[in-house]
Enzyme design. Structure first.
Site, mmCIF file in Angstrom:
data_model
loop_
_atom_site.group_PDB
_atom_site.id
_atom_site.type_symbol
_atom_site.label_atom_id
_atom_site.label_comp_id
_atom_site.label_asym_id
_atom_site.label_seq_id
_atom_site.Cartn_x
_atom_site.Cartn_y
_atom_site.Cartn_z
ATOM 1 N N SER A 89 0.808 -1.213 0.000
ATOM 2 C CA SER A 89 0.000 0.000 0.000
ATOM 3 C C SER A 89 0.844 1.267 0.000
ATOM 4 O O SER A 89 0.416 2.301 -0.530
ATOM 5 C CB SER A 89 -0.944 0.009 1.205
ATOM 6 O OG SER A 89 -0.225 -0.186 2.412
ATOM 7 N N ASP A 253 -5.511 7.092 9.431
ATOM 8 C CA ASP A 253 -5.464 5.811 10.137
ATOM 9 C C ASP A 253 -4.247 5.683 11.034
ATOM 10 O O ASP A 253 -4.085 4.690 11.718
ATOM 11 C CB ASP A 253 -5.515 4.644 9.142
ATOM 12 C CG ASP A 253 -4.293 4.572 8.237
ATOM 13 O OD1 ASP A 253 -3.451 5.488 8.285
ATOM 14 O OD2 ASP A 253 -4.198 3.587 7.475
ATOM 15 N N HIS A 256 -0.574 4.596 7.645
ATOM 16 C CA HIS A 256 -0.022 4.923 6.335
ATOM 17 C C HIS A 256 0.449 6.381 6.307
ATOM 18 O O HIS A 256 -0.090 7.223 7.019
ATOM 19 C CB HIS A 256 -1.080 4.716 5.246
ATOM 20 C CG HIS A 256 -1.446 3.283 5.044
ATOM 21 N ND1 HIS A 256 -2.465 2.672 5.746
ATOM 22 C CD2 HIS A 256 -0.917 2.334 4.233
ATOM 23 C CE1 HIS A 256 -2.556 1.413 5.369
ATOM 24 N NE2 HIS A 256 -1.627 1.172 4.458
#
Length: 364
Positions: A89, A253, A256
């Site tokens: 990601s 979050d 990230h």
């Protein structure tokens, strides 16, 4: 023995122990075997409980669809540079608000500005991917461009969070690097970040995650350099900035990177991408993280020692070298650990150089 001498002796022993562990993981990846698993240190039951709590704290607020950054960056009639981005990601840019804020776009835009050549960015990274997914990503990338000039790989965090055996993760990474090199690509790998800096991860999992992250990063470096690539340590690159400005450097979050965080990642790896292609901006600024003397040559050392050094010093590049025409010495492949000046990314809106969407499936 003086206190200072005793401290140095302990530090030396700890360092050599880490070098031996990194070598064992890389050897297990190359020759088979399970390698080491640091999860056993505190017991699977405790680890699983703490990991579940961390996952609950992190959540899925960002979804699983990053911006699509595959495009042509820059302009002009010169030969196009093909850049492929693979990994997880972070490589895909989950948490970025626009395509231009993803690491691939940052590197592609910077490379276009520095080289004066257009850069075609092909994205094959997948949110949630572990190193075992790299083989399929290489397939997808090479379907779009058979002989890329350079590949950027960012992977490792999900291997740690899912407690994949380090040797298994490293084996998949080494295989991907070998295939990319066989296709003619220069390969730059951003090694596993230090997950001990992530706020939702509490003790004792934080200490375990830090140790696991750095062991994997060191073993990744050994395997990648042996396979003909070069690595850049991401380590706790975001750590100090996160402590000072958490809302700026990390996404909502708290796991990230935010667009500002991705800018730091891009600035760290861009000089090594340029160096791999023989383009300006790749001149090292120092002999090593512990010896910042501008213009001084970096010491040559076995790759395992350079790997452990790099794991502790974010932004450090490790690259293979020869000594008297030889690739290897008694303790393994010769290498240098270089600290390169972070890139000064082009001013203005990166979107100004994004001219068309590349063909093929986008990252997701």
């Amino acid at each position: 023995m003086s206190r200072r001498t005793a401290v140095r002796a302990v530090t030396y022993r700890e360092g050599m122990s880490r070098v031996r562990r990194a070598r064992r993981i890389a050897a297990a990846a190359a020759f088979g075997g399970g390698g080491l698993t640091v999860a056993g240190a505190l017991g699977w039951a405790l680890v699983r409980v703490e990991a579940a709590l961390a996952q609950r704290a992190i959540g899925t607020s960002l979804g699983r669809t990053p911006p699509v950054a595959a495009a042509r960056y820059g302009a002009g009639a010169d030969e196009e540079v093909d850049l492929v981005v693979l990994g997880d990601s972070t490589a895909a840019g989950l948490g970025a608000a626009s395509p231009e804020q993803t690491p691939g776009a940052i590197v592609a835009g910077g490379l276009a500005a520095i080289s004066g050549r257009p850069v075609r960015l092909v994205g094959a990274a997948v949110v949630g991917a572990r190193s075992e997914a790299l083989g399929a990503q290489v397939d997808a990338a090479l379907e779009q461009v058979a002989h890329p000039h350079v590949a950027l790989v960012l992977v490792g965090a999900n291997d740690v969070t899912h407690w994949v055996r380090p040797a298994e993760a490293v084996r998949h990474l080494a295989g991907a690097v070998t295939r990319l090199r066989d296709a003619g690509a220069e390969v730059v790998v951003g090694t596993c970040p230090d997950l001990g800096t992530v706020e939702p991860i509490a003790e004792p999992l934080r200490t375990l995650a830090r140790r696991a992250s750095r062991e994997l990063a060191a073993a990744q470096t050994i395997a990648v350099v042996e396979a003909g690539g070069r690595t850049v340590s991401l380590g706790d690159l975001l750590g100090p900035a996160f402590a000072a400005r958490p809302r700026e450097m990390f996404a909502v979050d708290r796991f990230h990177p935010s667009p500002a965080g991705y800018a730091r990642v891009g600035a760290a790896v861009l000089p090594s991408v340029c160096a791999a292609l023989g383009i300006g901006l790749g001149t090292p600024a120092a002999a090593g993280p512990a010896d910042p003397v501008p213009g001084a040559p970096a010491p040559v050392q076995p790759v395992a020692q350079a790997a452990v050094q790099a794991a502790d010093a974010p932004g450090t590049e490790v690259v293979a070298v020869q000594v008297a025409g030889a690739d290897r010495g008694p303790a393994g492949r010769w290498s240098r650990a270089l600290w390169r000046r972070r890139a000064v990314l082009p001013a203005g809106d990166p979107g100004a150089v994004r001219t068309r969407t590349a063909s093929g499936a986008p990252s997701s």
